[in-house]
Design a protein around this motif. Structure first.
Motif, short mmCIF file in Angstrom:
data_model
loop_
_atom_site.label_atom_id
_atom_site.label_comp_id
_atom_site.label_asym_id
_atom_site.label_seq_id
_atom_site.Cartn_x
_atom_site.Cartn_y
_atom_site.Cartn_z
N ASN A 74 29.03 13.58 3.06
CA ASN A 74 30.01 13.90 2.05
C ASN A 74 29.18 14.77 1.03
O ASN A 74 28.10 14.37 0.64
CB ASN A 74 30.72 12.79 1.30
CG ASN A 74 31.50 11.80 2.23
OD1 ASN A 74 32.72 12.14 2.16
ND2 ASN A 74 30.86 11.01 2.94
N PHE A 75 29.69 15.70 0.71
CA PHE A 75 29.26 16.92 -0.06
C PHE A 75 30.12 17.09 -1.51
O PHE A 75 31.27 16.95 -1.51
CB PHE A 75 29.17 18.10 0.62
CG PHE A 75 28.06 18.23 2.02
CD1 PHE A 75 27.13 18.32 2.04
CD2 PHE A 75 28.97 17.64 3.04
CE1 PHE A 75 26.18 18.18 3.17
CE2 PHE A 75 28.31 17.48 4.28
CZ PHE A 75 26.99 17.77 4.43
N CYS A 130 28.64 22.47 -5.71
CA CYS A 130 27.35 23.05 -5.48
C CYS A 130 27.05 22.65 -3.96
O CYS A 130 25.83 23.13 -3.32
CB CYS A 130 26.34 22.37 -6.05
SG CYS A 130 25.71 20.65 -5.91
N SER A 131 27.87 21.95 -3.17
CA SER A 131 27.77 21.60 -1.58
C SER A 131 26.16 20.78 -1.13
O SER A 131 25.94 20.64 -0.18
CB SER A 131 27.59 22.77 -0.92
OG SER A 131 28.52 23.70 -0.93
N SER A 132 25.93 20.18 -2.40
CA SER A 132 24.68 19.12 -2.27
C SER A 132 25.29 17.85 -1.40
O SER A 132 26.50 17.53 -1.79
CB SER A 132 24.26 18.43 -3.54
OG SER A 132 23.58 19.61 -4.20
N PRO A 176 23.73 6.55 0.15
CA PRO A 176 23.40 7.75 -0.64
C PRO A 176 22.15 8.69 -0.51
O PRO A 176 21.23 8.08 -0.06
CB PRO A 176 23.35 7.14 -2.02
CG PRO A 176 22.62 5.76 -2.04
CD PRO A 176 23.17 5.26 -0.62
N PHE A 177 22.40 9.93 -0.56
CA PHE A 177 21.35 10.69 -0.68
C PHE A 177 20.39 10.66 -1.57
O PHE A 177 20.80 10.68 -2.69
CB PHE A 177 21.76 12.30 -0.30
CG PHE A 177 20.93 13.15 0.19
CD1 PHE A 177 20.33 12.84 1.47
CD2 PHE A 177 20.55 14.08 -0.55
CE1 PHE A 177 19.63 13.95 2.10
CE2 PHE A 177 19.73 15.05 0.04
CZ PHE A 177 19.22 15.12 1.16
#
Length: 80
Positions: free
Chosen positions: A16-17, A21-23, A38-39
């Motif tokens: 999921n991004f 900002c596409s992070s 979570p990243f």
């Protein structure tokens, strides 16, 4: 996964991004429906405590010139 082998298959996880900002924010996998992964860079608050033990995985693909972090650690050739 296992690209270009007879065992090639799609991963069951969903990434999921951020729509602005596409992070990458988190990963979800239906194999473990109670978990969201979570990243690490998406966590900014509260300040996380430094772990007492570092976990190092996938050492079977680590180049010889890469040094492991100092301090107590659990080491695995693949995933623990």
């Amino acid at each position: 996964m296992d690209r270009d082998t007879p065992e090639e298959h799609l991963a069951s996880s969903e990434r999921n991004f951020c729509s602005k900002c596409s992070s990458m924010l988190w990963l979800y996998d239906s194999q473990w429906p109670e978990l969201i992964h979570p990243f690490a860079s998406a966590i900014d608050s509260p300040e996380l405590k430094v772990p007492e033990t570092m976990v190092c995985v996938k050492l079977d693909s680590k180049p010889a010139y890469v040094r492991l972090p100092e301090g107590p650690k659990e080491v695995y050739d693949n995933y623990g």
